[in-house]
Scaffold this active site. Structure first.
Site, PDB file in Angstrom:
ATOM      1  N   ASP A  43       0.805  -1.216   0.000  1.00 47.70           N
ATOM      2  CA  ASP A  43       0.000   0.000   0.000  1.00 47.70           C
ATOM      3  C   ASP A  43       0.852   1.287   0.000  1.00 47.70           C
ATOM      4  OD1 ASP A  43      -2.591   1.308   0.517  1.00 47.70           O
ATOM      5  OD2 ASP A  43      -1.677   1.816   2.449  1.00 47.70           O
ATOM      6  N   GLY A 209       8.579  15.766   7.295  1.00 55.79           N
ATOM      7  CA  GLY A 209       8.765  16.202   5.906  1.00 55.79           C
ATOM      8  C   GLY A 209       7.658  17.138   5.446  1.00 55.79           C
ATOM      9  N   HIS A 268       4.537  11.349  15.514  1.00 54.87           N
ATOM     10  CA  HIS A 268       4.277  12.569  14.739  1.00 54.87           C
ATOM     11  C   HIS A 268       4.119  13.803  15.645  1.00 54.87           C
ATOM     12  CE1 HIS A 268       3.987   9.793  11.558  1.00 54.87           C
ATOM     13  NE2 HIS A 268       2.693   9.575  11.554  1.00 54.87           N
ATOM     14  N   ARG A 403      -1.408  25.792  10.602  1.00 52.04           N
ATOM     15  CA  ARG A 403      -2.228  24.696  10.077  1.00 52.04           C
ATOM     16  C   ARG A 403      -1.375  23.863   9.126  1.00 52.04           C
ATOM     17  NH1 ARG A 403      -7.324  27.118   8.503  1.00 52.04           N
ATOM     18  NH2 ARG A 403      -6.604  27.288   6.367  1.00 52.04           N
TER      19      ARG A 403
HETATM   20  P1  NDP Z   1       1.594  -3.794   3.555  1.00 51.02           P
HETATM   21  O1  NDP Z   1       0.837  -4.567   4.566  1.00 51.02           O
HETATM   22  O2  NDP Z   1       0.885  -3.391   2.299  1.00 51.02           O
HETATM   23  O3  NDP Z   1       2.892  -4.648   3.239  1.00 51.02           O
HETATM   24  C1  NDP Z   1       3.840  -4.322   2.236  1.00 51.02           C
HETATM   25  C2  NDP Z   1       4.260  -5.602   1.532  1.00 51.02           C
HETATM   26  O4  NDP Z   1       4.923  -6.453   2.457  1.00 51.02           O
HETATM   27  C3  NDP Z   1       3.082  -6.404   1.006  1.00 51.02           C
HETATM   28  O5  NDP Z   1       2.703  -5.977  -0.278  1.00 51.02           O
HETATM   29  C4  NDP Z   1       3.616  -7.809   1.020  1.00 51.02           C
HETATM   30  O6  NDP Z   1       4.335  -8.026  -0.182  1.00 51.02           O
HETATM   31  C5  NDP Z   1       4.611  -7.816   2.170  1.00 51.02           C
HETATM   32  N1  NDP Z   1       4.000  -8.416   3.363  1.00 51.02           N
HETATM   33  C6  NDP Z   1       2.856  -8.058   3.979  1.00 51.02           C
HETATM   34  N2  NDP Z   1       2.623  -8.831   5.057  1.00 51.02           N
HETATM   35  C7  NDP Z   1       3.652  -9.699   5.128  1.00 51.02           C
HETATM   36  C8  NDP Z   1       3.992 -10.741   6.019  1.00 51.02           C
HETATM   37  N3  NDP Z   1       3.240 -11.030   7.064  1.00 51.02           N
HETATM   38  N4  NDP Z   1       5.121 -11.434   5.788  1.00 51.02           N
HETATM   39  C9  NDP Z   1       5.907 -11.127   4.749  1.00 51.02           C
HETATM   40  N5  NDP Z   1       5.622 -10.139   3.872  1.00 51.02           N
HETATM   41  C10 NDP Z   1       4.521  -9.447   4.048  1.00 51.02           C
HETATM   42  O7  NDP Z   1       2.219  -2.539   4.286  1.00 51.02           O
HETATM   43  P2  NDP Z   1       2.144  -1.013   3.921  1.00 51.02           P
HETATM   44  O8  NDP Z   1       2.589  -0.809   2.514  1.00 51.02           O
HETATM   45  O9  NDP Z   1       0.837  -0.475   4.338  1.00 51.02           O
HETATM   46  O10 NDP Z   1       3.211  -0.391   4.942  1.00 51.02           O
HETATM   47  C11 NDP Z   1       4.582  -0.687   4.868  1.00 51.02           C
HETATM   48  C12 NDP Z   1       5.291  -0.146   6.100  1.00 51.02           C
HETATM   49  O11 NDP Z   1       5.062   1.243   6.198  1.00 51.02           O
HETATM   50  C13 NDP Z   1       4.787  -0.736   7.414  1.00 51.02           C
HETATM   51  O12 NDP Z   1       5.855  -0.789   8.306  1.00 51.02           O
HETATM   52  C14 NDP Z   1       3.762   0.289   7.892  1.00 51.02           C
HETATM   53  O13 NDP Z   1       3.613   0.261   9.281  1.00 51.02           O
HETATM   54  C15 NDP Z   1       4.421   1.574   7.434  1.00 51.02           C
HETATM   55  N6  NDP Z   1       3.478   2.660   7.188  1.00 51.02           N
HETATM   56  C16 NDP Z   1       2.432   2.514   6.299  1.00 51.02           C
HETATM   57  C17 NDP Z   1       1.576   3.573   6.053  1.00 51.02           C
HETATM   58  C18 NDP Z   1       0.465   3.439   5.049  1.00 51.02           C
HETATM   59  O14 NDP Z   1      -0.234   4.445   4.846  1.00 51.02           O
HETATM   60  N7  NDP Z   1       0.257   2.302   4.427  1.00 51.02           N
HETATM   61  C19 NDP Z   1       1.749   4.882   6.733  1.00 51.02           C
HETATM   62  C20 NDP Z   1       2.908   4.938   7.603  1.00 51.02           C
HETATM   63  C21 NDP Z   1       3.719   3.860   7.807  1.00 51.02           C
HETATM   64  P3  NDP Z   1       4.554  -9.463  -0.843  1.00 51.02           P
HETATM   65  O15 NDP Z   1       3.469 -10.369  -0.353  1.00 51.02           O
HETATM   66  O16 NDP Z   1       4.478  -9.209  -2.310  1.00 51.02           O
HETATM   67  O17 NDP Z   1       5.898  -9.855  -0.382  1.00 51.02           O
HETATM   68  C1  BG6 Z   2       0.521   7.317   9.595  1.00 52.15           C
HETATM   69  C2  BG6 Z   2      -0.428   6.598  10.500  1.00 52.15           C
HETATM   70  O1  BG6 Z   2       1.789   7.389  10.185  1.00 52.15           O
HETATM   71  O2  BG6 Z   2       0.040   8.639   9.384  1.00 52.15           O
HETATM   72  C3  BG6 Z   2      -1.833   6.590   9.913  1.00 52.15           C
HETATM   73  O3  BG6 Z   2       0.020   5.255  10.655  1.00 52.15           O
HETATM   74  C4  BG6 Z   2      -2.280   7.987   9.568  1.00 52.15           C
HETATM   75  O4  BG6 Z   2      -2.736   5.992  10.820  1.00 52.15           O
HETATM   76  C5  BG6 Z   2      -1.229   8.696   8.743  1.00 52.15           C
HETATM   77  O5  BG6 Z   2      -3.491   7.883   8.833  1.00 52.15           O
HETATM   78  C6  BG6 Z   2      -1.581  10.161   8.555  1.00 52.15           C
HETATM   79  O6  BG6 Z   2      -0.696  10.748   7.660  1.00 52.15           O
HETATM   80  P1  BG6 Z   2      -1.140  11.994   6.797  1.00 52.15           P
HETATM   81  O7  BG6 Z   2       0.098  12.423   6.122  1.00 52.15           O
HETATM   82  O8  BG6 Z   2      -2.197  11.488   5.840  1.00 52.15           O
HETATM   83  O9  BG6 Z   2      -1.711  12.990   7.729  1.00 52.15           O
END
Ligand code: NDP
Ligand code: BG6
Length: 513
Positions: A43, A209, A268, A403
């Protein structure tokens, strides 16, 4: 024969040029950067990282020679990755401009490699692929760990053992969460340091950032009118407010293990507080700024349970639409007590801030989406115009609002005479609305941070001692909340949150802005 071994006409005629896999001439004195997005199928990669990389490319901020490689377990070809990425790229810089050509050039520099996160062999194959693109240039490598935290260490180990640069720098961007408390965070740091030096670790907090957060120091330290007022002498309280008008939709599984205090406050909002309250750094150098941030965090009192209110959203029907409760999410355990809202009063025990309440409020599924810093100033002593405000003297005090989002703005509430023959005062705003003042689009936080990581600028990344200090403030509270199974105050989806937040603020003579 690999493409980069293929000699160009130039080499045959005595120059030292070869071609890399993308058909670029190689000059051994040049450097290249390879950015590997680990977890490229996820994601965050789709939503933020690839679009930010494209924006940097569009603005001409990436080095001339660069390669972007997606890495994940999912099977994908280069073409499939490009197709996936292209769906999220927008022409952010100028929406009217047709940037198809730039997109096409950018996508040509994006590749994909499928592999396990714990396989040194798979990372060694990635290394070979990167080398084809880097040729004999000095190769700098940046790994962005966009994966769940339980696999951080495996990926760091394999990347550092099998795919770090042989002749340039290797850096790793780590996404939050950095543990769940002091112990797990220290364990994560210790494991990371088995494979990386502290200067190779870039712990990202994307709020640092954001344009207005970066501007905080400029506002404070380059305007004579603010810094002299920046203390307990003139400031009554400071508020850091984060609210989202949607719930944990789709991220309930992650969220339930963390909750709003770990998700937003401990990182944050606390980072913004540290920048807001720190002493003047010796210079703008990353270490000088981070030294001051650590100092202020270490001067803070750990949070007390009585200074905290927790809440959780419940289902609410409005206009015929029913919005779900937090626990309606299938990935959230029934009866979960995880807070989706929290308000807290924090204190900095130093000479500048003694006794000033720093209030934080963060919540999901509230009535609005915004992030703000509010600075409420003290009353004017012996104000000649007090009678114009009747009993509501609070209205007479100045307030500075920064803001952060949306509609970025800085405004100062002042008292002003309503034009006319009488003497009536009202509250007016001296208003700097970014959209009206600056025509250029504001870059996304991830753009600034990715560029800083490529350039080795650490100012906006979290140092390990900052992280330790941040966790020590919150860990005792988090443990107590969990051990005592504190029941959150339930608030309707789309509301202003639990009323308890108002009582908490009132205890310190504060009214939320
Ligand atoms: P996802 O859950 O989408 O995971 C990213 C990729 O990691 C997946 O596409 C998958 O790829 C692999 N994956 C997921 N679960 C597992 C598992 N259990 N074991 C091994 N591989 C796995 O995460 P996000 O992209 O949402 O987030 C990535 C990081 O960024 C996390 O640490 C999250 O906390 C942090 N984060 C995310 C935000 C967001 O808005 N999404 C905001 C701030 C921080 P594949 O199966 O192809 O290997
Ligand atoms: C992420 C949190 O760090 O920040 C999310 O894990 C939250 O829960 C997000 O939605 C908010 O970021 P922004 O930039 O959309 O305000």
């Amino acid at each position: 024969e690999t493409p980069f071994k293929k000699l160009k006409d130039g080499l045959l005629s005595g120059t030292s040029l070869e071609e890399d896999a993308a058909g670029f001439d190689i000059n051994e004195n040049e450097s290249t950067v390879s950015i590997t997005v680990v977890g490229a199928s996820g994601d965050l990669a789709k939503k933020k990282i690839f679009p930010a990389l494209f924006a940097l490319y569009y603005e001409g901020c990436l080095p001339e020679h660069f390669t972007i490689c997606g890495y994940a377990r999912s099977k994908m070809t280069d073409a499939e990755l490009r197709n996936m990425v292209s769906r999220t790229l927008t022409c952010r810089i100028d929406k009217r401009e047709n940037c198809d050509e730039k997109m096409e050039q950018f996508l040509k520099r994006c590749f994909y490699h499928s592999g396990q996160y714990d396989s040194e062999e798979n990372f060694a194959d990635l290394d070979k692929k990167l080398k084809q693109h880097e040729g004999r240039r000095v190769s700098n490598r940046l790994f962005y760990l966009s994966i769940p935290p339980n696999i951080f260490i495996d990926a760091v180990k394999c990347a550092s053992v099998s795919a770090s640069s042989g002749n340039g720098w290797t850096r790793v961007i780590v996404e939050k969460p950095f543990g769940r408390d002091s112990e797990s965070s220290a364990a994560l740091t210790k494991s990371l340091k088995q494979y990386l030096a502290e200067e190779q670790i870039f712990r990202i907090d994307h709020y640092l950032g954001k344009e207005l957060v970066e501007n905080l120091s400029v506002l404070r330290f380059s305007n004579l009118i603010f810094e002299p007022l920046w203390s307990r002498q003139y400031i009554r309280n400071v508020q850091f407010i984060f609210s989202e008008d949607f719930g944990t939709e789709g991220r309930g599984g992650y969220f339930d293990n963390y909750g709003i205090i770990r998700d937003i406050m401990q990182n944050h909002l606390l980072q913004i507080l540290a920048l807001f309250a720190m002493e003047t750094p010796v210079s703008l150098d990353a270490e000088d700024i981070r030294n001051e941030k650590v100092k202020v965090l270490r001067s803070m009192r750990p949070l007390q349970l009585e200074d905290v209110v927790v809440g959780q959203y419940k289902s609410h029907t409005k206009g015929g639409v029913t919005y779900p409760a937090y626990t309606d999410d299938n990935t959230v355990p029934k009866g979960s007590l995880t807070p989706t809202f929290a308000a807290a009063a924090l204190f900095i025990d130093n000479a500048r801030w003694d006794g000033v309440p720093f209030l934080m409020k963060a919540g999901k599924a509230l009535h609005t989406k915004s992030a703000e810093i509010r600075v409420q100033f003290r009353h004017v002593p012996g104000n000649l115009y007090n009678r114009n405000f009747g009993t509501d003297l609070d209205r007479a005090t100045n307030e500075l609002v920064i803001r952060v989002q949306p509609d970025e703005a800085i405004y100062l509430k002042i008292n002003n005479k309503v034009p006319g023959l009488g003497m009536r005062l009202d509250r007016s705003n001296l208003n700097l609305l970014y959209a009206a003042r600056y025509s250029k689009e504001i870059p996304d936080a991830y753009e600034r941070l990715l560029l800083d990581a490529v350039e080795g600028e650490r100012r906006l990344f979290i140092r390990s001692d900052e992280l330790d200090a941040a966790w020590s403030l919150f860990t005792p509270l988090l443990k107590e909340l969990e051990e005592k199974k504190v029941i959150p105050e339930y608030y309707p989806y789309g509301s202003r949150g639990p009323v308890g937040a108002h009582y908490l603020a009132a205890r310190y003579n504060v009214r939320w802005g």
